[in-house]
Design a protein around this motif. Structure first.
Motif, PDB file in Angstrom:
ATOM      1  N   TRP A 124       0.843   5.245   7.035  1.00 29.28           N
ATOM      2  CA  TRP A 124      -0.209   4.743   7.741  1.00 29.28           C
ATOM      3  C   TRP A 124      -1.192   5.513   7.299  1.00 29.28           C
ATOM      4  O   TRP A 124      -2.799   5.066   7.030  1.00 29.28           O
ATOM      5  CB  TRP A 124      -0.087   4.625   9.160  1.00 29.28           C
ATOM      6  CG  TRP A 124       0.848   3.531   9.729  1.00 29.28           C
ATOM      7  CD1 TRP A 124       1.864   3.631  10.410  1.00 29.28           C
ATOM      8  CD2 TRP A 124       0.420   2.250   9.489  1.00 29.28           C
ATOM      9  NE1 TRP A 124       2.663   2.376  10.501  1.00 29.28           N
ATOM     10  CE2 TRP A 124       1.418   1.442  10.081  1.00 29.28           C
ATOM     11  CE3 TRP A 124      -0.808   1.433   9.138  1.00 29.28           C
ATOM     12  CZ2 TRP A 124       1.634   0.041  10.142  1.00 29.28           C
ATOM     13  CZ3 TRP A 124      -0.608  -0.111   9.048  1.00 29.28           C
ATOM     14  CH2 TRP A 124       0.230  -0.621   9.657  1.00 29.28           C
ATOM     15  N   GLN A 125      -1.255   6.980   6.980  1.00 25.90           N
ATOM     16  CA  GLN A 125      -2.258   7.758   6.409  1.00 25.90           C
ATOM     17  C   GLN A 125      -2.841   7.089   5.333  1.00 25.90           C
ATOM     18  O   GLN A 125      -4.035   7.470   4.738  1.00 25.90           O
ATOM     19  CB  GLN A 125      -1.715   9.171   6.354  1.00 25.90           C
ATOM     20  CG  GLN A 125      -1.579   9.910   7.758  1.00 25.90           C
ATOM     21  CD  GLN A 125      -1.107  11.273   7.708  1.00 25.90           C
ATOM     22  OE1 GLN A 125      -0.518  11.461   6.636  1.00 25.90           O
ATOM     23  NE2 GLN A 125      -1.385  11.988   8.609  1.00 25.90           N
ATOM     24  N   LYS A 126      -2.023   6.373   4.483  1.00 29.31           N
ATOM     25  CA  LYS A 126      -2.582   5.832   3.052  1.00 29.31           C
ATOM     26  C   LYS A 126      -3.619   4.833   3.528  1.00 29.31           C
ATOM     27  O   LYS A 126      -4.657   4.384   2.362  1.00 29.31           O
ATOM     28  CB  LYS A 126      -1.602   5.333   2.371  1.00 29.31           C
ATOM     29  CG  LYS A 126      -0.476   6.395   2.030  1.00 29.31           C
ATOM     30  CD  LYS A 126       0.619   5.602   1.006  1.00 29.31           C
ATOM     31  CE  LYS A 126       1.694   6.798   0.656  1.00 29.31           C
ATOM     32  NZ  LYS A 126       2.936   6.083  -0.055  1.00 29.31           N
ATOM     33  N   ASN A 127      -3.788   4.075   4.618  1.00 28.56           N
ATOM     34  CA  ASN A 127      -4.560   3.243   4.913  1.00 28.56           C
ATOM     35  C   ASN A 127      -5.813   3.541   5.578  1.00 28.56           C
ATOM     36  O   ASN A 127      -5.757   4.639   6.071  1.00 28.56           O
ATOM     37  CB  ASN A 127      -3.745   2.155   5.968  1.00 28.56           C
ATOM     38  CG  ASN A 127      -2.563   1.572   5.429  1.00 28.56           C
ATOM     39  OD1 ASN A 127      -2.563   1.467   4.278  1.00 28.56           O
ATOM     40  ND2 ASN A 127      -1.761   1.395   6.263  1.00 28.56           N
ATOM     41  N   GLN A 128      -6.956   2.953   5.564  1.00 24.84           N
ATOM     42  CA  GLN A 128      -8.303   3.076   5.898  1.00 24.84           C
ATOM     43  C   GLN A 128      -8.681   1.959   6.853  1.00 24.84           C
ATOM     44  O   GLN A 128      -8.563   0.632   6.402  1.00 24.84           O
ATOM     45  CB  GLN A 128      -9.374   3.116   4.748  1.00 24.84           C
ATOM     46  CG  GLN A 128      -9.167   4.290   3.931  1.00 24.84           C
ATOM     47  CD  GLN A 128     -10.196   4.701   2.750  1.00 24.84           C
ATOM     48  OE1 GLN A 128      -9.995   3.986   1.910  1.00 24.84           O
ATOM     49  NE2 GLN A 128     -11.157   5.520   3.001  1.00 24.84           N
ATOM     50  N   LEU A 129      -9.323   2.235   7.954  1.00 25.85           N
ATOM     51  CA  LEU A 129      -9.855   1.626   9.052  1.00 25.85           C
ATOM     52  C   LEU A 129     -11.426   1.710   8.985  1.00 25.85           C
ATOM     53  O   LEU A 129     -11.835   2.875   9.263  1.00 25.85           O
ATOM     54  CB  LEU A 129      -9.410   1.660  10.338  1.00 25.85           C
ATOM     55  CG  LEU A 129      -9.784   0.778  11.614  1.00 25.85           C
ATOM     56  CD1 LEU A 129      -9.511  -0.687  11.164  1.00 25.85           C
ATOM     57  CD2 LEU A 129      -9.252   1.413  12.868  1.00 25.85           C
ATOM     58  N   PHE A 130     -11.996   0.441   8.890  1.00 25.10           N
ATOM     59  CA  PHE A 130     -13.676   0.496   8.928  1.00 25.10           C
ATOM     60  C   PHE A 130     -13.623  -0.396   9.971  1.00 25.10           C
ATOM     61  O   PHE A 130     -13.579  -1.404  10.063  1.00 25.10           O
ATOM     62  CB  PHE A 130     -14.296   0.062   7.664  1.00 25.10           C
ATOM     63  CG  PHE A 130     -13.918   0.757   6.384  1.00 25.10           C
ATOM     64  CD1 PHE A 130     -14.616   1.828   6.086  1.00 25.10           C
ATOM     65  CD2 PHE A 130     -12.634   0.389   5.595  1.00 25.10           C
ATOM     66  CE1 PHE A 130     -14.525   2.605   4.922  1.00 25.10           C
ATOM     67  CE2 PHE A 130     -12.475   1.325   4.519  1.00 25.10           C
ATOM     68  CZ  PHE A 130     -13.345   2.402   3.981  1.00 25.10           C
ATOM     69  N   VAL A 190     -16.139  -1.429  -0.566  1.00 26.72           N
ATOM     70  CA  VAL A 190     -14.957  -0.545  -0.366  1.00 26.72           C
ATOM     71  C   VAL A 190     -14.374  -0.500  -1.950  1.00 26.72           C
ATOM     72  O   VAL A 190     -14.075   0.795  -2.463  1.00 26.72           O
ATOM     73  CB  VAL A 190     -14.120  -0.764   0.466  1.00 26.72           C
ATOM     74  CG1 VAL A 190     -13.028   0.173   0.487  1.00 26.72           C
ATOM     75  CG2 VAL A 190     -15.027  -0.697   1.975  1.00 26.72           C
ATOM     76  N   TYR A 206      -9.968  -5.454  -4.768  1.00 25.46           N
ATOM     77  CA  TYR A 206      -8.642  -5.759  -4.044  1.00 25.46           C
ATOM     78  C   TYR A 206      -8.129  -7.103  -4.726  1.00 25.46           C
ATOM     79  O   TYR A 206      -8.854  -7.938  -5.184  1.00 25.46           O
ATOM     80  CB  TYR A 206      -8.456  -5.651  -2.774  1.00 25.46           C
ATOM     81  CG  TYR A 206      -8.882  -4.416  -2.147  1.00 25.46           C
ATOM     82  CD1 TYR A 206      -8.308  -3.464  -1.956  1.00 25.46           C
ATOM     83  CD2 TYR A 206     -10.360  -4.130  -1.636  1.00 25.46           C
ATOM     84  CE1 TYR A 206      -8.300  -2.311  -1.202  1.00 25.46           C
ATOM     85  CE2 TYR A 206     -10.734  -3.187  -1.114  1.00 25.46           C
ATOM     86  CZ  TYR A 206      -9.770  -2.221  -0.718  1.00 25.46           C
ATOM     87  OH  TYR A 206      -9.999  -0.901  -0.303  1.00 25.46           O
TER      88      TYR A 206
END
Length: 248
Positions: A9-15, A44, A47
């Motif tokens: 989960w640390q590989k993901n980003q939440l905006f 960002v 994708y």
């Protein structure tokens, strides 16, 4: 949370995006919110696909399966179309002046809008007559190319759809059928299937069925990627089970 899960989960980003405009059912504010999300997402990075999901959607495949599927279909658009003929002209030919205030609930403003709609028809005050429209599901998975093309049509979208009714189910489909992206649809038939969006939705009761634990076998048999809708106030067990099966 286990260490392996935390690392993933640390590989993901939440905006979290600030939007001062209230969202109202049936109003143009929903289209505006989608445009804000697409604009931020494309800023960002680039994708393969941008997925619009509601808070009541869940994946019904593993992350590996979902990623492999969309990579295999990296040039395809997953957008739903209800039927071949557009029969929702009232949504786009006339103006609903109080839709953002009234929402979908019954109110005096809703009654006023209905009266004004009748007057527009009586006086033959009609707009957008030269545009070919289509309608389908609000939820989508679209490529980077289409996302940026939609954003380039921002002013056109405002001019055509503002003050319309439930146009969040019309604007994207209309853009596609008036562009070359029609040829890039993963599933272009309007036959009621959910393959066009790869989202499982049960409309058998006339409104989206809220999945329960008893529906687990049907969910697991599905070859679609996502399902809606789920509600922890209705059945929390099915949500927990979906997480147990597909979170790892």
């Amino acid at each position: 949370m286990m260490k392996s899960q935390l690392k993933r989960w640390q590989k993901n980003q939440l905006f979290i995006i600030q939007n001062d405009q209230m969202l109202h059912g049936g109003g143009y504010s929903l289209v505006n919110a989608e445009m804000i999300l697409l604009r931020k997402a494309t800023e960002v990075g680039h994708y393969n696909h941008y997925h619009l999901l509601s808070g009541q959607d869940l994946p019904i495949q593993s992350q590996e399966t979902i990623q492999k599927f969309f990579l295999k279909n990296s040039d395809k658009e997953f957008v739903g179309f209800d039927k071949d003929i557009f029969t929702y002209g009232d949504r786009v030919y006339y103006r609903y002046f109080f839709q953002e205030l009234a929402g979908k609930r019954k109110s005096i403003l809703k009654s006023v809008d209905k009266f004004l709609l009748k007057m527009q028809k009586k006086l033959n005050i009609k707009r957008n007559e030269n545009i070919e429209f289509q309608k389908g599901a609000q939820w989508f998975s679209i490529t980077d190319g289409l996302a940026r093309y939609v954003l380039s049509k921002d002013e056109w979208i405002k001019n055509v759809f503002k003050n319309g009714f439930c146009v969040d189910e019309v604007f994207l489909q209309t853009i596609i059928i008036n562009s070359d992206y029609t040829d890039k649809l993963y599933y272009s038939k309007s036959d009621g299937t959910h393959k066009n969006t790869m989202r499982l939705v049960d409309w058998s009761s006339g409104s989206p069925h809220v999945f329960r634990y008893d529906d687990l076998d049907d969910l697991r048999k599905s070859d679609l990627m996502f399902a809606r809708k789920f509600d922890c106030a209705v059945d929390e067990r099915i949500i927990q089970k979906i997480y147990e099966i597909y979170a790892n």
